[in-house]
Design an enzyme around this catalytic site. Structure first.
Site: not given
Ligand code: BG6
Length: 507
Positions: A195-196, A258
């Protein structure tokens, strides 16, 4: 299943342990795609130029597109914004395998390439597979690797790891099925789900702020905090990803991952240590404490909306339904606002408001804690007219930093107090360059540090939280509101807070 030793983790001292990956072959599935060109190759190039990649790093691309080694090499060279001799050496030796992911021949050709590269290099046969394909192919690729014997470490001291991009499924059932198919071939310790947002420096700073200081944690609870707000706002629309976005929507695209990740870091208890499992144990506990909305309550706790044509920064932009790849009668939401509750001692009774949307007036992500008002103000009515509640705002992007709002006396003969802000800005405080989220995460995966990756129980819990909301969206129980591009969403979003005497934006 054996795996090579895990490297020092998240908060390891960089002075004593310079971060450089061990030699490995990075195999990118989906090598001719957008994500590879925009994120993965530039991140690898930047790592190489920073001497964070071992010079013996090898690069292999796999995709259906009929390219050859030369074509992939030139794409890899061009993708780099930081090209230099180190990346030139790695990209110049890159290999490319054309093939269908469902075809065993693809994986036997890949095996031949891996063996050739590893024989030439000598040393441990470490492999990092990166799934940058469309999500439907994740389990197909994992099965292809497994069938070819490529999922197991290729030697006693070697590692084989699998990096998986989001989305991890479309709902709880498909995420569970995906996990089962990955786990058929790979051990959980080999799987690194990206999950960046977890790779963003300022997201990690939520941990530093909370647990490296003694002054915030004592007030980080229901006794002091009135409510929490998390906003992930984007001014861009769906760009060229209309087709994908139609199948996702804001709830799946941003909230399930996010937003809930940032929320978990905000709500979690202090971890017993900074090792990857301890932090992830606390995150998953925080997610478990979120109250799963009852189906009948979703309509009053959640707002969904879609943007119509409007203006952003002086430019006219089309409505969502006019975007390429989007159905003219699409019911997909591009905006979600919701109110969540937490069932634990720290947060009971503290409402959590989250919102995300595309085509909002500006791009910013922040976490804000608004504190209770002072129990008694010894001033006369007009003296405190301009005094708002105290608030702490963690600005995650783009102007990353922290703002504390508090009351101060307005200079002059009269006694008036007004809210002022005390600002900390990353850019002003540090000279160090902020690495891109993908650089951080790729290096962590190569070094075997899972701290910032999403564990299977986190994925599972996040889907459980959004499941009733998904169901209500599907049943049409939450009407799709509209907002003009360039506004902060529909009036329903303001009413969600207004009904509790609060508003978006703290202070
Ligand atoms: C991605 C979403 O995960 O995150 C995109 O799929 C979104 O729709 C992007 O635009 C936002 O990331 P960032 O780093 O620009 O906030």
């Amino acid at each position: 299943m054996s795996d090579a030793p895990v490297q020092p983790n998240l908060l390891a001292d960089p002075e004593s342990t310079p971060r450089r990956s061990p030699p490995a072959t990075v195999v990118i599935f989906g090598a001719s795609g957008d994500l590879t060109a925009r994120k993965i190759l530039p991140a690898l190039a930047a790592l190489a130029e920073r001497q964070s990649l071992d010079p013996g790093t090898r690069l292999v691309g796999v995709a259906r597109t009929e390219w050859d080694d030369d074509k992939f090499r030139s794409v890899a060279a061009e993708a780099a914004s930081a090209s230099g001799p180190s990346w030139e050496r790695i990209s110049g030796g890159a290999r490319y395998v054309t093939g269908d992911y469902g075809d065993a021949g693809t994986f036997s050709r890949l095996t031949a390439v891996l063996e050739e590269l590893e024989a030439a290099a000598g040393g441990p046969r470490n492999r990092l597979y990166y799934l940058a394909t469309i999500p439907e192919m994740f389990s197909v690729v994992a099965a292809g690797l497994g069938a070819q014997g490529l999922a197991k470490p290729a030697g006693r001291d070697a590692f084989t790891r699998l990096v998986v991009e989001k989305p991890f499924g479309r709902d709880l059932a498909s995420a569970t099925a995906l996990d089962e198919s990955l786990h058929t071939h790979f051990d959980e310790r080999q799987i690194f789900r990206i999950d960046h947002y977890m790779g963003k420096e300022t997201v990690q700073n939520v941990l530093a702020l909370r647990f490296a200081n003694s002054i915030f944690e004592p007030v980080w609870n229901r006794q002091y905090v009135d409510h929490v707000q998390i906003t992930v706002a984007e001014s861009l629309g769906v760009e060229h990803r209309g087709g994908f976005y139609e199948t996702a929507g804001a709830l799946r695209d941003i909230v399930q991952n996010h937003v809930l990740q940032v929320l978990a870091l905000t709500l979690m208890e202090p971890p017993v240590s900074v090792d990857g499992e301890a932090i992830r144990d606390e995150k998953v506990k925080a997610l478990r404490a979120l109250v799963i909305p009852a189906p009948h309550a979703v309509a009053s706790e959640v707002v969904r909306a879609q943007y119509e044509a409007g203006w952003i920064a002086g430019n006219q932009v089309p409505g969502y339904r006019e975007e390429e790849g989007v159905a003219a009668d699409s019911e997909t939401e591009t905006f979600v606002a919701m109110r969540l509750a937490v069932d634990n001692w720290r947060w009971a009774g503290v409402p959590i408001f989250v919102r995300t949307g595309k085509r909002l007036p500006s791009r910013f992500t922040e976490v804000a804690l608004q504190f209770h008002r002072a129990p008694h103000l010894p001033f006369q009515g007009s003296q405190a007219r301009e005094l708002g509640p105290n608030a702490l705002v963690l600005r995650i992007q783009p102007d990353d930093g922290i703002t504390l709002l508090f009351g101060a006396k307005v200079p002059g003969g009269a006694f008036h107090v007004r809210t002022v802000s005390m600002d900390f800005s990353y850019g002003a405080a540090f000279l160090e360059e902020t690495p891109d989220a993908y650089e951080r995460l790729l290096l962590d995966a190569l070094m075997g540090d899972p701290t910032l990756f999403i564990r299977t129980d986190e994925v599972d819990q996040a889907w459980r939280v959004v499941a009733p909301v998904q169901a209500a969206f599907q049943d049409g129980a939450v009407p799709l509101a509209r907002y003009a591009a360039g506004t902060w969403g529909p009036p329903e979003s303001d009413r969600l807070l207004g009904a509790t005497g609060r508003r978006w934006g703290v202070g």
